[in-house]
Design a protein around this motif. Sequence first.
Motif, short mmCIF file in Angstrom:
data_model
loop_
_atom_site.label_atom_id
_atom_site.label_comp_id
_atom_site.label_asym_id
_atom_site.label_seq_id
_atom_site.Cartn_x
_atom_site.Cartn_y
_atom_site.Cartn_z
N HIS A 66 0.80 -1.23 0.00
CA HIS A 66 0.00 0.00 0.00
C HIS A 66 0.83 1.28 0.00
O HIS A 66 0.46 2.27 -0.61
N HIS A 112 -3.02 -9.21 -3.23
CA HIS A 112 -3.99 -10.04 -3.96
C HIS A 112 -3.46 -10.52 -5.30
O HIS A 112 -4.11 -11.29 -6.00
N ASP A 131 -7.94 -6.41 4.36
CA ASP A 131 -8.09 -5.60 3.16
C ASP A 131 -9.38 -6.02 2.46
O ASP A 131 -9.60 -7.21 2.24
N HIS A 133 -10.43 -5.95 -0.53
CA HIS A 133 -10.39 -6.61 -1.84
C HIS A 133 -9.87 -8.03 -1.80
O HIS A 133 -9.55 -8.62 -2.84
N SER A 349 -3.38 -1.68 -10.08
CA SER A 349 -4.24 -2.09 -8.95
C SER A 349 -4.54 -3.58 -8.98
O SER A 349 -4.40 -4.24 -10.01
N CYS A 350 -5.00 -4.08 -7.82
CA CYS A 350 -5.29 -5.51 -7.72
C CYS A 350 -6.44 -5.94 -8.61
O CYS A 350 -6.71 -7.11 -8.76
N CYS A 410 0.41 -0.78 -4.85
CA CYS A 410 -0.97 -0.28 -4.99
C CYS A 410 -0.99 1.06 -5.71
O CYS A 410 -1.94 1.39 -6.42
N CYS A 413 -3.92 3.61 -7.02
CA CYS A 413 -5.22 3.06 -6.66
C CYS A 413 -5.77 3.80 -5.46
O CYS A 413 -6.95 4.07 -5.37
N LEU A 414 -4.89 4.08 -4.50
CA LEU A 414 -5.36 4.81 -3.32
C LEU A 414 -4.45 5.96 -2.91
O LEU A 414 -4.74 6.67 -1.96
#
Lengths: 472, 200
Positions: A66, A112, A131, A133, A349-350, A410, A413-414
């Motif tokens: 992350h 993931h 998490d 996801h 992203s995942c 990540c 994505c965030l």
Amino acid sequence: MSTPLTLAEKVWNDHLVVKGENGSPDLLYIDLHLVHEVTSPQAFDGLRLAGRPVRRPDLTIATEDHNTPTWDIDKPIADITSRTQIHALRSNAEEFGIRIHSLGDIEQGIVHVVGPQLGLTMPGITVVCGDSHTSTHGAFGALAMGIGTSEVEHVLATQTLPLKPFKTMAINVEGTLRPGVTAKDIILAVIAKIGTGGGQGYVLEYRGSAIRALSMEARMTICNMSIEAGARAGMVAPDQITFDYLKGRPHAPEGADWDAAVAFWKTLPTDEGATFDAEVNLDANTLDPFVTWGTNPGQGVSLLDVVPNPVDIADPNERAAAERALEYMDLTPGTKLKDIRVDTVFLGSCTNSRIEDLRAAAEIIKGRTKADGVRMMVVPGSARVRLQAEAEGLDKVFKDFGAEWRFAGCSMCLGMNPDQLAPGERAASTSNRNFEGRQGKGSRTHLVSPLVAAATAIRGTLSSPADVEEGN
Amino acid sequence: MEKFETYTGIGVPLRRSNVDTDQIIPAVYLKRITKTGFEDALFAAWRNDPDFVLNQPAYASGSVLFAGPDFGTGSSREHAVWALRDYGFQAVFSSKFADIFRGNSGKQGLVTGIVSDEDIERIWQALEANPGTSATVNLVEKTVSVGDIRVDFEIDEYTRWRLLEGLDDIGLTLRDEKSITDFEAKRESWRPKTLPAKGA
Ligand code: SF4
């Protein structure tokens, strides 16, 4: 004959350690616990406080994702909170004897992406991670759920979790996808149909000929976003495609174990005559590429459509939400989706950062030029994916095109690391959440498939691969 | 978690009602990565005030809190309980608690006893008349005494049982440890194992 059961019920029953009585939850055994740096520090601290060990380090694996930078990964991490979390994970892993894949390690990547890639995620198991996801792993026919930090501590200490039973929902997707339409479009269409709360309390099972035809990567994309419909988990029954994907992966069973596993996995699909608490149908034949226009993943329409007008929305809450979303997104009702100009394209992203996603995007941009003023970021889901892509020359395709070829994580994505949008910037993103500020303060996100992302980078406006074929 | 039967410590009169979790621990302290070490964060804003009760030497090492009604309202942050516990509090008494706060407290071994407003007032007066007086909490008999005042308190039976047994959520599950071990013994060998590491 015994009662016909669904896939989810079979996996649940197979993991019952203690059946709950008088409304108390069932105690379920957890086969695989994935750990990352954001939701684990206090869980480890709780163990330390109580003097408890990790019960099964051999069923636990940690990776950094992350907070990790995707540039200059050999330099110290500048942000103090990020650095602290990552260092905490490293020392906790060492203290409690947990396998960890740190930044720079060949197996590092988004949690993931790493689990399936190592062959740890398999049919019929229970998987948890701090998490949301975690639902991704359901693509293998595993029961995979996101949990909170106190539950992370509980699983570390006991390898079990007290859980209340769930309801089941069948999502039937029949037909054949048209060229340019992908798994991402299926799941965006499902969420637009049932809403972001439509799956609440349910485990979704994706079924039907269109699902059966999908690769494992594509099934992961779908299961990944089950949580965006509010579901506890999403699943796909294992089949030959699942077995072929797993076979030969580092942690996949071997020899007699493999045969025993496959024999068991074949018993998992939902029995003939089993009933679901709810069913939803989607026609794959008529599906278009889907994109979101608003600030939750349920606010999506066909790319051929226009930005909806809130006055046409009957439900007053949804209408108000749409009005707010359009204001935040700076969009006018009636605008053609294809006329929306973006600043950034994020492929990662995942949801969509596996090798198949990168190949699909590279295929479209190869030999074409990027639209002026558009920035494209390509962030592989794992170090392995990055290496594989480089072995196939995809990095070169992306770089020639003018995209940034980054290290795994990540990322945007965030936006916990420096990969963020500036306020007001608009992105076409292959990730899973278009919430206000998700990709940076004031950021505007349109969720899209990797194909749409690639076509959009070429034309500068939201586009499908067909638009590119037609020579703009 | 330690078993809780009786406990004696300095009583602290907190003459405030509606003490929300933001007052117990302000949001800026939530960035930390630990579950302990929040003692400095407890009532952080109020502790800037020299007259605040915990700033008075007689109460500084207090461990039994007597507060006004509606204690622990607001955000569900577990940190509020951690901060009280880290400071040294073993029990809090009020005529009314927020549900989530009470739930979180039970899990962390902090007693939350319900006492009438009149009894709280009597205890406040007793403590203020003699700062540094101790309070004795008896969870077996569900009483709390300060000097010659002795009052009954209420606590839900399930939480009381957990506290008497010293069981947090994990402890509760570990009562079924035999079932877990039996389950593990039957676990098929094809199921995933992360160790020894393969693939790196
Ligand atoms: S890629 Fe995004 S959604 Fe996936 S685990 Fe990372 S932050 Fe969460």
